[in-house]
Design a protein around this motif. Structure first.
Motif, PDB file in Angstrom:
ATOM      1  N   ASP A 187      21.378   4.999  -0.573  1.00 34.58           N
ATOM      2  CA  ASP A 187      21.742   6.409  -0.777  1.00 34.58           C
ATOM      3  C   ASP A 187      22.857   6.527  -1.807  1.00 34.58           C
ATOM      4  OD1 ASP A 187      19.964   7.064   1.218  1.00 34.58           O
ATOM      5  OD2 ASP A 187      21.496   7.314   2.776  1.00 34.58           O
ATOM      6  N   ARG A 188      23.784   5.600  -1.743  1.00 41.31           N
ATOM      7  CA  ARG A 188      24.944   5.642  -2.642  1.00 41.31           C
ATOM      8  C   ARG A 188      24.588   5.142  -4.045  1.00 41.31           C
ATOM      9  NH1 ARG A 188      25.895   5.756   2.524  1.00 41.31           N
ATOM     10  NH2 ARG A 188      27.827   6.573   3.397  1.00 41.31           N
ATOM     11  N   ASP A 191      22.773   8.273  -5.518  1.00 44.30           N
ATOM     12  CA  ASP A 191      23.666   9.375  -5.851  1.00 44.30           C
ATOM     13  C   ASP A 191      24.563   9.044  -7.043  1.00 44.30           C
ATOM     14  OD1 ASP A 191      24.618  12.122  -4.757  1.00 44.30           O
ATOM     15  OD2 ASP A 191      26.452  11.024  -5.247  1.00 44.30           O
ATOM     16  N   GLU A 226      13.410   6.522  -4.340  1.00 41.93           N
ATOM     17  CA  GLU A 226      14.114   7.776  -4.659  1.00 41.93           C
ATOM     18  C   GLU A 226      14.261   7.971  -6.165  1.00 41.93           C
ATOM     19  OE1 GLU A 226      15.706   9.874  -2.134  1.00 41.93           O
ATOM     20  OE2 GLU A 226      14.405   8.702  -0.813  1.00 41.93           O
ATOM     21  N   TYR A 284      32.522   6.962  -1.380  1.00 39.35           N
ATOM     22  CA  TYR A 284      31.710   7.895  -0.603  1.00 39.35           C
ATOM     23  C   TYR A 284      32.304   8.101   0.776  1.00 39.35           C
ATOM     24  CZ  TYR A 284      28.238   8.271  -4.160  1.00 39.35           C
ATOM     25  OH  TYR A 284      27.614   8.578  -5.334  1.00 39.35           O
ATOM     26  N   SER A 286      31.893  10.809   4.528  1.00 43.72           N
ATOM     27  CA  SER A 286      31.041  11.763   5.235  1.00 43.72           C
ATOM     28  C   SER A 286      31.648  13.150   5.211  1.00 43.72           C
ATOM     29  CB  SER A 286      30.875  11.331   6.687  1.00 43.72           C
ATOM     30  OG  SER A 286      30.198  10.110   6.709  1.00 43.72           O
ATOM     31  N   THR A 289      27.906  18.247   5.744  1.00 38.29           N
ATOM     32  CA  THR A 289      26.448  18.232   5.684  1.00 38.29           C
ATOM     33  C   THR A 289      25.981  16.787   5.672  1.00 38.29           C
ATOM     34  OG1 THR A 289      26.386  18.243   3.306  1.00 38.29           O
ATOM     35  CG2 THR A 289      26.386  20.384   4.399  1.00 38.29           C
ATOM     36  N   LYS A 291      24.512  14.674   3.606  1.00 33.67           N
ATOM     37  CA  LYS A 291      24.615  13.731   2.506  1.00 33.67           C
ATOM     38  C   LYS A 291      26.060  13.264   2.272  1.00 33.67           C
ATOM     39  CE  LYS A 291      23.507  14.361  -2.076  1.00 33.67           C
ATOM     40  NZ  LYS A 291      24.083  14.818  -3.060  1.00 33.67           N
ATOM     41  N   LYS A 293      29.329  12.190   0.311  1.00 33.81           N
ATOM     42  CA  LYS A 293      29.743  12.692  -1.003  1.00 33.81           C
ATOM     43  C   LYS A 293      30.617  11.674  -1.704  1.00 33.81           C
ATOM     44  CE  LYS A 293      33.020  15.030   1.796  1.00 33.81           C
ATOM     45  NZ  LYS A 293      33.423  16.158   2.532  1.00 33.81           N
ATOM     46  N   ASP A 502      28.808  17.192  -8.154  1.00 29.57           N
ATOM     47  CA  ASP A 502      28.654  18.333  -7.251  1.00 29.57           C
ATOM     48  C   ASP A 502      29.944  19.147  -7.165  1.00 29.57           C
ATOM     49  OD1 ASP A 502      27.545  20.122  -5.526  1.00 29.57           O
ATOM     50  OD2 ASP A 502      26.883  18.635  -4.045  1.00 29.57           O
ATOM     51  N   GLU A 563      24.557  13.289   9.820  1.00 30.71           N
ATOM     52  CA  GLU A 563      23.938  12.046   9.332  1.00 30.71           C
ATOM     53  C   GLU A 563      23.226  11.346  10.488  1.00 30.71           C
ATOM     54  OE1 GLU A 563      26.520   9.246   6.822  1.00 30.71           O
ATOM     55  OE2 GLU A 563      27.879  10.886   7.287  1.00 30.71           O
ATOM     56  N   SER A 566      20.169  13.349  11.813  1.00 32.15           N
ATOM     57  CA  SER A 566      18.953  13.313  10.990  1.00 32.15           C
ATOM     58  C   SER A 566      18.217  11.983  11.124  1.00 32.15           C
ATOM     59  CB  SER A 566      19.218  13.693   9.540  1.00 32.15           C
ATOM     60  OG  SER A 566      20.334  13.028   9.071  1.00 32.15           O
TER      61      SER A 566
END
Ligand code: WTA
Length: 677
Positions: A187-188, A191, A226, A284, A286, A289, A291, A293, A502, A563, A566
């Motif tokens: 994921d990182r 991103d 991804e 990064y 938490s 939301t 994802k 950041k 973002d 997180e 989900s």
């Protein structure tokens, strides 16, 4: 309504309410040697002298070119510090120390197995290793200034070496905590847009040599799905010259750094002269939301801030042996294992493993052997060491002058054990409150200037001006005895610049709540919202109560409840999931996971394990739920919203309050029976 529900299930809501404790004063011996004994520092760093006051921190560094503007607010609330200045972080942490300190140990690497010798890396050796790797990153991996690279390295000396090699070239490093899964790493990677992953084949944790290379395979595979292709995986060997992982190398993609680096023997790479406001790294964390950041930290401002706070709050002198037992995969490690201590030419200790391995005397043996005099850790570790080895510290002949606690609120009882037993009544303690976003400390005592108070972080550090607001933006004053949302009135050089790619989320999450004029270019209009609840006592000391949002602080590490939820929802049988924080003796807070199943699916201990494993595989063991409660239905409002407040009360054995307005009030007793039996 939505906001109310969030606040009620937060950590702050279930926080313990401690008594205000008495002051404890630093010893004259400590004060006599301290870096900061001048009360005038608070005046020098007052709002009247803002922002120019921070020149004092920036002057601790060597600049290639001096800055023209201390603080540029033209793109508020994205602050730019020391604009026009040019600097290199690696040069400041390594090269500039060679003249006086090249033979001094920069890094003591302590392997977890006790029979492996401690490695002592001098500043000269660090210089050589960093330069060789920088050559490899530039010439073999094709990396250059402004590129991002993901690191998934454990607690080994190769981690700071890699970070510094990146910094030397102006490559933005993004280190992912070694304990995170391949999926979390992916994921990182996606991103941050990394094309190169740097990792290690294996490392020790709790007596086992873990296969870490397999996480790289998983991460690259997932990232590809991804749309982010990783061209090269560069792998450090835990034992140079030997592969310690069973996972095969992928031809044309995977390379052992230890093989390649031979080509770069004694290679020297000029440090790149970086604009002060260019990014140094991403970290990064938490958020509210799902994802994670990427907090983007600057080069000049960040380095100035961590150097200043390392000198005055950590009281680091070049002759100190400093041990911060955090993981470099978190912000504490970046700021206060790597950049701050090395900028001050200290010797910094890196310990590979678990504090209680092979027994809870281990940290004190390390302290004794290396003659560590500054020690830094989190309440979770202190609680564990206290529980499993309360009498261990006195068996060892070490002496700390200074100790830090960070990452979560510390109970006064635990604080006192830390002070009396670990610190032997000789060491000052600083309770430092701050966050990934902040780069360095926000609240803490300046140790020679202010007394300690167990359970309180202390006032804002010099140059940091906190303020507490209620939900409606009304200030809660000192001594009112009420908790509210703690904010910082002014920007500071260590603050992150934005969330990677973002900006909107950055503004919305940290600045929108209390901003009165969104077009303003005046920093006074943009208080920074930390996301913690706090109380300010009569004396201006802040007590932090915990998160006000959907974040759980587990062992001092932030996890988003969303997180975890989900991941649970990806398990086939699961229809609904809710995560709430539950108080834990050692870890502070842990996630409790409630799930309701799809029609026709049956609850079983195997299914609970499957859900728990899914969370560990996807995020990492750190996110493991304390319990997976499979319930026949979730307590819900009439509009169908899950009442997390009720679940939080049940898990924490608190009064659930009025539940008569729920759509299904009977479910509360059923769950209570299950959870509290
Ligand atoms: C919590 C870690 C009480 C707080 C440096 C914050 C603390 C979150 C303290 C940030 C402290 C950190 N006392 N709570 N001394 N220090 N926290 O981003 O809730 O991993 O918002 O940064 O930890 O965690 P993070």
């Amino acid at each position: 309504m939505a906001d109310k529900e969030i606040v009620e299930t937060s950590e702050a809501e279930i926080a313990v309410h401690w008594q205000e404790e008495d002051y404890i004063y630093p010893s004259t011996k400590f004060i006599a040697q301290a870096n900061m004994t001048d009360e005038g520092i608070y005046e020098r760093f007052s709002l009247d002298n803002f922002p120019e006051c921070f020149k004092e921190y920036a002057d601790l560094l060597e600049w290639f070119k001096y800055w023209e503007k201390t603080l540029d607010t033209s793109d508020a609330p994205c602050w730019k510090w020391f604009v026009g200045g040019r600097i290199n972080a690696c040069y400041n942490c390594v090269d500039r120390h060679l003249e006086k300190n090249k033979n001094k140990t920069a890094i003591h690497f302590v392997p977890e197995p006790e029979n492996e010798p401690i490695q002592h890396i001098t500043y000269q050796e660090l210089y050589v290793k960093v330069n060789e790797l920088a050559g490899l990153l530039r010439d073999f991996a094709g990396l250059k200034k402004g590129d991002t690279v993901t690191l998934h390295l454990p607690m080994v000396a190769e981690l700071p070496i890699t970070m510094l090699a990146c910094a030397r070239l102006g490559i933005i490093h993004s280190e992912v905590f070694g304990g995170f899964s391949g999926k979390a790493c992916s994921d990182r990677i996606v991103d941050s847009g990394s094309k190169v992953l740097i990792t290690m084949d294996a490392y020790y944790r709790n007596g086992k040599l873990l296969n870490h290379k397999k996480n790289a395979d998983e991460a690259v595979e997932e990232a590809k799905k991804e749309g982010q292709k990783v061209d090269k995986v560069l792998i450090w060997q835990r034992y140079p010259g030997k592969s310690s992982s069973q996972t095969p190398m992928v031809d044309g993609r995977d390379y052992f750094i230890n093989d390649l680096i031979k080509e770069y023997h004694a290679n020297i790479v000029e440090p790149v002269s970086m604009p002060a406001e260019d990014p140094l790294f991403l970290m990064y964390t938490s958020g509210t939301t799902g994802k994670p950041k990427g907090c983007q930290h600057s080069t000049g401002g960040y380095l100035a801030y961590v150097t200043g706070t390392s000198k005055y709050i950590q009281d680091i002198h070049p002759e100190d042996v400093y041990w911060c037992m955090a993981d470099i995969g978190w912000i504490t490690g970046h700021s206060y294992i790597v950049y701050g201590p090395l900028a001050l030419a200290a010797s910094t200790v890196i310990y590979e493993g678990v504090p209680t391995y092979p027994d809870p005397g281990r940290p004190w043996r390390i302290a004794e052997e290396l003659d560590v005099n500054i020690f830094h850790t989190a309440p979770t570790a202190i609680r564990a060491l206290r529980k499993y080895g309360p009498d261990e510290p006195e068996k060892y002949n070490y002496h700390f002058k200074h100790m830090t606690t960070v990452g979560e609120p510390i109970e006064p009882e635990v604080w006192k054990w830390y002070y009396n037993v670990v610190g032997k009544g000789e060491a000052v303690i600083v309770d430092t409150w701050w966050q990934t976003e902040n780069g360095g400390f926000l609240c803490s005592t300046v140790p020679a200037l202010k007394p300690m108070r167990p359970g309180s972080a202390g006032p804002g550090v010099p140059g940091i001006h906190p303020i507490i607001f209620d939900e409606d933006g009304k200030q809660i004053k000192r001594g009112e005895g009420k908790a509210g949302n703690i904010c910082i009135q002014n920007p500071w050089p260590g603050a992150f610049q934005t969330i990677w790619r973002d900006r909107d989320r950055y503004v919305e999450q940290y600045y929108e709540k209390y901003c009165t004029n969104k077009d303003s270019k005046d920093w006074r209009d943009w208080p920074y919202l930390a996301g913690d609840a706090a109380v300010e006592a009569d004396d201006g000391y802040y007590r932090i109560l915990g998160r006000i949002d959907d974040v759980i602080n587990v062992s001092g590490h932030r996890l988003g409840t969303k997180e975890i939820e989900s991941v649970a929802l990806l398990v086939d049988e699961v229809a609904e999931a809710a995560v709430i924080p539950v108080a834990d003796d050692i870890k502070g807070k842990v996630p409790d996971l409630y799930v309701a199943l799809k029609p026709g699916k049956k609850a079983s201990p195997e299914l609970a394990d499957k859900i728990s494993n899914a969370v560990c595989d996807s995020i990492g063991k750190i996110a493991k739920p304390k319990n997976v409660w499979i319930v026949s239905d979730m307590p819900k409002t009439r509009s169908g919203k899950i009442m997390r407040r009720v679940l939080a009360a049940l898990s924490n054995k608190k009064d659930v309050g009025d539940v008569t307005t729920l759509a299904n009030p009977h479910i509360v007793d059923e769950i209570k029976e299950m959870v509290q039996k």
